[in-house]
Write a protein that holds these residues in place. Structure first.
Motif, PDB file in Angstrom:
ATOM      1  N   ILE A 178     -12.400 -18.753  22.939  1.00  0.00           N
ATOM      2  CA  ILE A 178     -11.326 -18.753  23.936  1.00  0.00           C
ATOM      3  C   ILE A 178     -10.726 -20.157  24.059  1.00  0.00           C
ATOM      4  CG2 ILE A 178     -10.766 -18.407  26.393  1.00  0.00           C
ATOM      5  CD1 ILE A 178     -11.476 -15.741  25.177  1.00  0.00           C
ATOM      6  N   PRO A 179      -9.405 -20.278  23.901  1.00  0.00           N
ATOM      7  CA  PRO A 179      -8.772 -21.587  24.110  1.00  0.00           C
ATOM      8  C   PRO A 179      -8.700 -21.882  25.608  1.00  0.00           C
ATOM      9  CG  PRO A 179      -7.109 -19.930  23.576  1.00  0.00           C
ATOM     10  CD  PRO A 179      -8.430 -19.220  23.559  1.00  0.00           C
ATOM     11  N   VAL A 180      -9.225 -23.020  26.013  1.00  0.00           N
ATOM     12  CA  VAL A 180      -9.318 -23.322  27.448  1.00  0.00           C
ATOM     13  C   VAL A 180      -7.937 -23.518  28.078  1.00  0.00           C
ATOM     14  CG1 VAL A 180     -10.118 -25.158  29.033  1.00  0.00           C
ATOM     15  CG2 VAL A 180     -11.727 -24.019  27.501  1.00  0.00           C
ATOM     16  N   SER A 181      -6.910 -23.792  27.266  1.00  0.00           N
ATOM     17  CA  SER A 181      -5.555 -23.924  27.827  1.00  0.00           C
ATOM     18  C   SER A 181      -5.115 -22.648  28.547  1.00  0.00           C
ATOM     19  CB  SER A 181      -4.546 -24.281  26.733  1.00  0.00           C
ATOM     20  OG  SER A 181      -4.535 -23.289  25.734  1.00  0.00           O
ATOM     21  N   ALA A 182      -5.708 -21.492  28.192  1.00  0.00           N
ATOM     22  CA  ALA A 182      -5.336 -20.226  28.840  1.00  0.00           C
ATOM     23  C   ALA A 182      -5.729 -20.200  30.317  1.00  0.00           C
ATOM     24  CB  ALA A 182      -5.997 -19.056  28.118  1.00  0.00           C
ATOM     25  N   PHE A 183      -6.555 -21.136  30.743  1.00  0.00           N
ATOM     26  CA  PHE A 183      -7.003 -21.164  32.136  1.00  0.00           C
ATOM     27  C   PHE A 183      -6.150 -22.105  32.995  1.00  0.00           C
ATOM     28  CE2 PHE A 183     -10.574 -19.741  29.628  1.00  0.00           C
ATOM     29  CZ  PHE A 183     -11.300 -18.876  30.434  1.00  0.00           C
ATOM     30  N   TYR A 184      -5.040 -22.571  32.435  1.00  0.00           N
ATOM     31  CA  TYR A 184      -4.135 -23.462  33.184  1.00  0.00           C
ATOM     32  C   TYR A 184      -2.752 -22.817  33.252  1.00  0.00           C
ATOM     33  CZ  TYR A 184      -7.412 -27.384  32.476  1.00  0.00           C
ATOM     34  OH  TYR A 184      -8.509 -28.200  32.472  1.00  0.00           O
ATOM     35  N   ALA A 185      -2.112 -22.900  34.427  1.00  0.00           N
ATOM     36  CA  ALA A 185      -0.734 -22.427  34.548  1.00  0.00           C
ATOM     37  C   ALA A 185       0.247 -23.520  34.159  1.00  0.00           C
ATOM     38  CB  ALA A 185      -0.460 -21.977  35.974  1.00  0.00           C
ATOM     39  N   GLU A 186      -0.182 -24.771  34.285  1.00  0.00           N
ATOM     40  CA  GLU A 186       0.729 -25.859  33.916  1.00  0.00           C
ATOM     41  C   GLU A 186      -0.078 -27.012  33.342  1.00  0.00           C
ATOM     42  OE1 GLU A 186       2.525 -26.655  37.730  1.00  0.00           O
ATOM     43  OE2 GLU A 186       0.967 -28.102  38.200  1.00  0.00           O
ATOM     44  N   ASP A 187       0.570 -27.782  32.503  1.00  0.00           N
ATOM     45  CA  ASP A 187      -0.013 -28.988  31.923  1.00  0.00           C
ATOM     46  C   ASP A 187      -1.452 -28.757  31.427  1.00  0.00           C
ATOM     47  OD1 ASP A 187      -0.165 -31.564  31.114  1.00  0.00           O
ATOM     48  OD2 ASP A 187      -0.408 -32.437  33.112  1.00  0.00           O
ATOM     49  N   PRO A 188      -1.628 -27.781  30.529  1.00  0.00           N
ATOM     50  CA  PRO A 188      -2.997 -27.425  30.142  1.00  0.00           C
ATOM     51  C   PRO A 188      -3.729 -28.503  29.348  1.00  0.00           C
ATOM     52  CG  PRO A 188      -1.393 -26.177  28.859  1.00  0.00           C
ATOM     53  CD  PRO A 188      -0.607 -26.980  29.837  1.00  0.00           C
ATOM     54  N   VAL A 189      -5.037 -28.501  29.485  1.00  0.00           N
ATOM     55  CA  VAL A 189      -5.895 -29.250  28.572  1.00  0.00           C
ATOM     56  C   VAL A 189      -5.910 -28.424  27.282  1.00  0.00           C
ATOM     57  CG1 VAL A 189      -8.324 -29.862  28.142  1.00  0.00           C
ATOM     58  CG2 VAL A 189      -7.306 -30.270  30.397  1.00  0.00           C
ATOM     59  N   ARG A 190      -5.559 -29.034  26.154  1.00  0.00           N
ATOM     60  CA  ARG A 190      -5.406 -28.264  24.909  1.00  0.00           C
ATOM     61  C   ARG A 190      -6.425 -28.626  23.833  1.00  0.00           C
ATOM     62  NH1 ARG A 190      -0.706 -25.461  24.903  1.00  0.00           N
ATOM     63  NH2 ARG A 190       0.962 -26.252  26.202  1.00  0.00           N
ATOM     64  N   THR A 191      -7.451 -29.332  24.238  1.00  0.00           N
ATOM     65  CA  THR A 191      -8.375 -29.828  23.217  1.00  0.00           C
ATOM     66  C   THR A 191      -9.766 -29.226  23.330  1.00  0.00           C
ATOM     67  OG1 THR A 191      -8.781 -31.636  24.736  1.00  0.00           O
ATOM     68  CG2 THR A 191      -7.271 -32.087  22.899  1.00  0.00           C
ATOM     69  N   VAL A 192      -9.885 -28.167  24.144  1.00  0.00           N
ATOM     70  CA  VAL A 192     -11.227 -27.634  24.409  1.00  0.00           C
ATOM     71  C   VAL A 192     -11.266 -26.133  24.105  1.00  0.00           C
ATOM     72  CG1 VAL A 192     -13.001 -27.331  26.186  1.00  0.00           C
ATOM     73  CG2 VAL A 192     -11.641 -29.411  26.162  1.00  0.00           C
ATOM     74  N   VAL A 193     -12.350 -25.711  23.477  1.00  0.00           N
ATOM     75  CA  VAL A 193     -12.525 -24.306  23.100  1.00  0.00           C
ATOM     76  C   VAL A 193     -13.841 -23.801  23.692  1.00  0.00           C
ATOM     77  CG1 VAL A 193     -13.051 -22.828  21.118  1.00  0.00           C
ATOM     78  CG2 VAL A 193     -11.133 -24.413  21.002  1.00  0.00           C
ATOM     79  N   ARG A 194     -13.787 -22.608  24.335  1.00  0.00           N
ATOM     80  CA  ARG A 194     -14.971 -22.046  24.988  1.00  0.00           C
ATOM     81  C   ARG A 194     -15.657 -21.021  24.091  1.00  0.00           C
ATOM     82  NH1 ARG A 194     -14.763 -17.699  29.857  1.00  0.00           N
ATOM     83  NH2 ARG A 194     -14.939 -16.345  28.033  1.00  0.00           N
ATOM     84  N   LEU A 195     -16.988 -21.118  24.036  1.00  0.00           N
ATOM     85  CA  LEU A 195     -17.785 -20.165  23.246  1.00  0.00           C
ATOM     86  C   LEU A 195     -18.859 -19.540  24.129  1.00  0.00           C
ATOM     87  CD1 LEU A 195     -18.264 -22.518  20.192  1.00  0.00           C
ATOM     88  CD2 LEU A 195     -16.959 -20.386  20.143  1.00  0.00           C
ATOM     89  N   CYS A 196     -19.081 -18.234  23.950  1.00  0.00           N
ATOM     90  CA  CYS A 196     -20.108 -17.531  24.731  1.00  0.00           C
ATOM     91  C   CYS A 196     -21.412 -17.539  23.936  1.00  0.00           C
ATOM     92  CB  CYS A 196     -19.647 -16.099  24.993  1.00  0.00           C
ATOM     93  SG  CYS A 196     -20.899 -15.086  25.793  1.00  0.00           S
ATOM     94  N   PHE A 197     -22.474 -18.047  24.572  1.00  0.00           N
ATOM     95  CA  PHE A 197     -23.756 -18.115  23.839  1.00  0.00           C
ATOM     96  C   PHE A 197     -24.720 -17.000  24.242  1.00  0.00           C
ATOM     97  CE2 PHE A 197     -23.898 -21.371  27.278  1.00  0.00           C
ATOM     98  CZ  PHE A 197     -24.799 -20.749  28.115  1.00  0.00           C
ATOM     99  N   ALA A 198     -24.258 -16.027  25.046  1.00  0.00           N
ATOM    100  CA  ALA A 198     -25.161 -14.974  25.518  1.00  0.00           C
ATOM    101  C   ALA A 198     -25.350 -13.914  24.426  1.00  0.00           C
ATOM    102  CB  ALA A 198     -24.594 -14.352  26.793  1.00  0.00           C
TER     103      ALA A 198
END
Ligand code: PMP
Ligand code: GLN
Length: 419
Positions: free
Chosen positions: A379-399
């Motif tokens: 999941i690209p973490v920018s999807a969790f921002y409505a404005e001025d997203p952080v675009r350098t972080v990627v979320r991974l599920c380890f479960a």
């Protein structure tokens, strides 16, 4: 830093633009022929659905949407099966089965020292998602403002807007994702009614310190703001941490709407059984919103959750330590492939910092390549921002089980080389 937005329409535009730019699936983006509600007609598909669909299409390992690959505790599932066959299958009371409301009150007394009257302070909902919607609808009048700390779970912004509210965003940044008093004060106006507070924080995998929680509590009390506390990850905290509710902080008992989810507590994310705990005057109004969202939640699942909440401490310890072990395995694997991994203090997630990993591309580009060319959904973490997203972080599920995590690491190593 916090940004002020004068008009709801501007915020709507931002939300629409941010929710799934290149990750959108084609059919949802077509302009509707009929006149329909323009907000929903143009709202993008949730990033979780989008990435799960891409994972299925490309036969990828799905470390995107957060769900465990285990079956969930057998005794809790057996209780549900028993209740389907031999229990009540007709409408339960709208606020929930008394046995579950009592179990919720007892559970939070046991784990978080809360004193809750189950009759006036506990409502059962169809997942935390419905609880968030009911709370937002009940607390916000048109023109009221809601503070949203970003990165934020994707339903907060749209729910606030549909309630007629105006979101005021505070931008949290990696690697520390910290809340400051200054940022809170900068977005406060006489119309500030609620703050959406997610702790542990999805996707950042942070557990706020007691000092940060105290800063937020003090701000809520001084400005008469209600904290809508999304505590669905409360039990999934690592390295000796314990679940602490905002509701237990001084002055917050009457100013907190606490939201929990059995889906997370029992690794059964499809069950969609949630809880709201709040002071009686708040709960009474939220119950009115709940009665016309879903009215009630499947009684057999409620009965099984009531049983599960009473499980001994060992269940919760083992669940936590199992997830912590998976977190450590994925972290070690990713590091050995040259990824910079941010700390994960709670949730099912860890984050990779692309820039610190020496990768010069944005999170969406990386995620699209990873799912299409390397066979891993993230999941690209920018999807969790409505404005001025952080675009350098990627979320991974380890479960996930060890084999899945190991295979994903190998594929992500390939994705890194593609970049
Ligand atoms: N809030 C957060 C922060 C979540 O991560 C999730 C789902 N993982 C939810 C709410 C929704 O919970 P539920 O599935 O119980 O609706
Ligand atoms: N909460 C889950 C996540 O963060 C997704 C829930 C959903 O798909 N709506 O991955």
């Amino acid at each position: 830093m916090a940004r002020l937005r004068p008009a709801a329409s501007l915020v709507e535009g931002l939300l629409r633009r941010s929710m799934g730019r290149r990750l959108d699936l084609a059919p949802q983006t077509r302009a509707p022929r009929r006149r329909m509600n323009p907000f929903y007609a143009t709202l993008k598909t949730s990033v979780f659905s989008t990435m799960s669909a891409l994972a299925a299409e490309h036969g990828a390992i799905n470390l995107g949407q957060g769900f465990p690959d285990g079956a969930g505790p057998e005794d809790v599932r057996a209780r549900a099966a028993e209740a389907v066959l031999h229990g009540n299958n007709q409408y339960p009371p709208s606020p929930g089965l008394p046995e579950l409301r009592q179990a919720v009150a007892a559970h939070y007394g046991r784990f978080q020292g809360l004193e809750l009257d189950w009759k006036t302070q506990v409502i059962v909902t169809s997942g935390a998602t419905e609880a968030l919607a009911a709370a937002t609808l009940a607390l916000i009048s048109p023109g009221d403002e809601a503070v949203i700390l970003e990165p934020a779970y994707d339903s907060y912004g749209p729910q606030v807007l549909r309630a007629g509210g105006v979101p005021r965003f505070i931008r949290l940044e990696p690697p520390n994702w910290t809340i400051t008093r200054e940022a809170l004060e900068a977005v406060t106006t006489p119309r500030t009614r609620i703050v959406m507070f997610n702790n542990p924080l999805n996707p950042a995998a942070r557990v706020y310190t007691t000092q940060e929680m105290a800063v937020l509590a003090d701000w809520c009390v001084r400005h008469g703001v209600v904290a809508v506390c999304d505590e669905v990850w409360e039990h999934i905290v690592f390295d000796g941490r314990r679940p602490v509710s905002m509701m237990s902080l001084p002055g917050m008992a009457g100013s907190t709407v606490k939201i929990g989810s059995a889906g997370k507590i029992f690794s059964l994310t499809g069950w969609k059984v949630g809880f709201i705990c709040a002071a009686p005057e708040l709960a009474a109004v939220i119950q009115k919103a709940h009665q016309f969202l879903t009215f009630a939640t499947a009684p057999n699942l409620q009965a099984a959750v009531a049983y599960g909440l009473d499980k001994d401490d060992a269940y919760f310890e083992q669940m936590r330590s199992g997830f912590a072990r998976s977190r450590d395995r994925l972290t070690a694997g990713l590091k050995s492939e040259g990824f910079a991994v941010l700390p994960s203090e709670g949730t099912y997630f860890l984050n990779v910092d692309l820039a610190a990993s020496g990768l010069n591309l944005d999170d969406e580009t990386f995620c699209l390549r990873a799912v299409k060319e390397a066979g891993v959904a993230a999941i690209p973490v920018s999807a969790f921002y409505a404005e001025d997203p952080v675009r350098t972080v990627v979320r991974l599920c380890f479960a996930k089980n060890d084999d899945t995590l190991d295979a994903a690491v190998e594929r992500l190593g390939k994705a890194r080389k593609l970049a």
